[in-house]
Design an enzyme around this catalytic site. Structure first.
Site, PDB file in Angstrom:
ATOM      1  CB  ILE A   1      -0.947  -0.003   1.226  1.00 51.48           C
ATOM      2  CG1 ILE A   1      -1.974   1.135   1.146  1.00 51.48           C
ATOM      3  CG2 ILE A   1      -0.183   0.028   2.528  1.00 51.48           C
ATOM      4  CD1 ILE A   1      -3.078   1.052   2.215  1.00 51.48           C
ATOM      5  CB  CYS A   2       0.956   4.174   0.829  1.00 48.68           C
ATOM      6  SG  CYS A   2       1.424   5.924   0.969  1.00 48.68           S
ATOM      7  N   GLY A   3       3.414   4.052  -0.373  1.00 50.95           N
ATOM      8  CA  GLY A   3       4.785   4.127  -0.845  1.00 50.95           C
ATOM      9  C   GLY A   3       5.396   2.796  -1.197  1.00 50.95           C
TER      10      GLY A   3
END
Length: 210
Positions: free
Chosen positions: A112-114
């Protein structure tokens, strides 16, 4: 009565990890209720070293094990939370290498995300359907998978890889639960009513199946 040891779900602990992005997933993996199978899974935290890390929320977390101690074949899944460190390959390369090993052995990875940025930079999203915070964000990684970016969904599962945008940790958790087979589909639907839609009907449905 024979008992079965719970399978490990490994949670990476990069420095400055985003606490909230995996909280729904880890809490419910470690809390077997609503027809989840008691003792089926256990979250095991993984650090680059055995030293504590400080999360983005300021919590100090000591890893259970280090990245060199993880064998994909002994794991049910690797979860990669967001962090400020994913944009530096030098800081997170061991986690990316571990994710590659998981995928090579057919063991699921959820990012998720970065963390999706780091996987993209490593070429792991070039041929897989995926999502992230924004197409332009992933494009900065220099990856070649832009045609596989799914702008319609906030969490995407393609085979053994789950990706999600930072703003939808509940959807991310639901994809993880589905991949692990943690809940029956109707139970997961009720879980989403409660945690994603803020629909109290989901709570009463979940209570009814206990």
């Amino acid at each position: 009565m024979m008992t079965t040891e719970p399978r490990a779900v490994h949670l990476a602990l990069p420095e400055s990890m985003s606490d909230w992005e995996t909280g729904h997933a880890t809490a419910h993996i470690n809390k077997p209720d609503w027809q989840a199978r008691p003792g089926r899974y256990q979250v095991v935290t993984v650090g680059l070293t055995d030293e504590p890390v400080t999360t983005m929320g300021g919590l100090r977390v000591t890893p259970d094990i280090t990245v060199d101690q993880v064998e994909p074949t002994d794991s049910a899944m690797l979860i990669l939370p967001g962090s400020d460190t994913w944009h530096s390959a030098d800081d997170t390369a061991p986690f990316v290498d571990l994710a590659r090993n998981f995928l090579d052995t057919g063991t699921p990875v959820a990012a998720i995300c970065g963390a999706t940025y780091a996987l993209a930079a490593a070429g792991l999203l070039d041929e897989r359907a995926h999502t992230s915070n924004d197409p332009r964000y992933l494009a900065m990684s220099g990856y070649r998978g832009g045609d596989h970016y799914d702008t319609a969904r906030t969490a995407v599962t393609d085979g053994d890889l789950i990706t999600a945008t930072a703003t939808r940790p509940v959807d991310f958790a639901a994809e993880i639960f589905s991949k692990l087979g943690l809940y029956e589909p109707t139970v997961l639907e009720s879980w989403l009513k409660l945690y994603r839609d803020n629909d109290p009907q989901g709570f009463y449905e979940l209570m009814a199946v206990q």
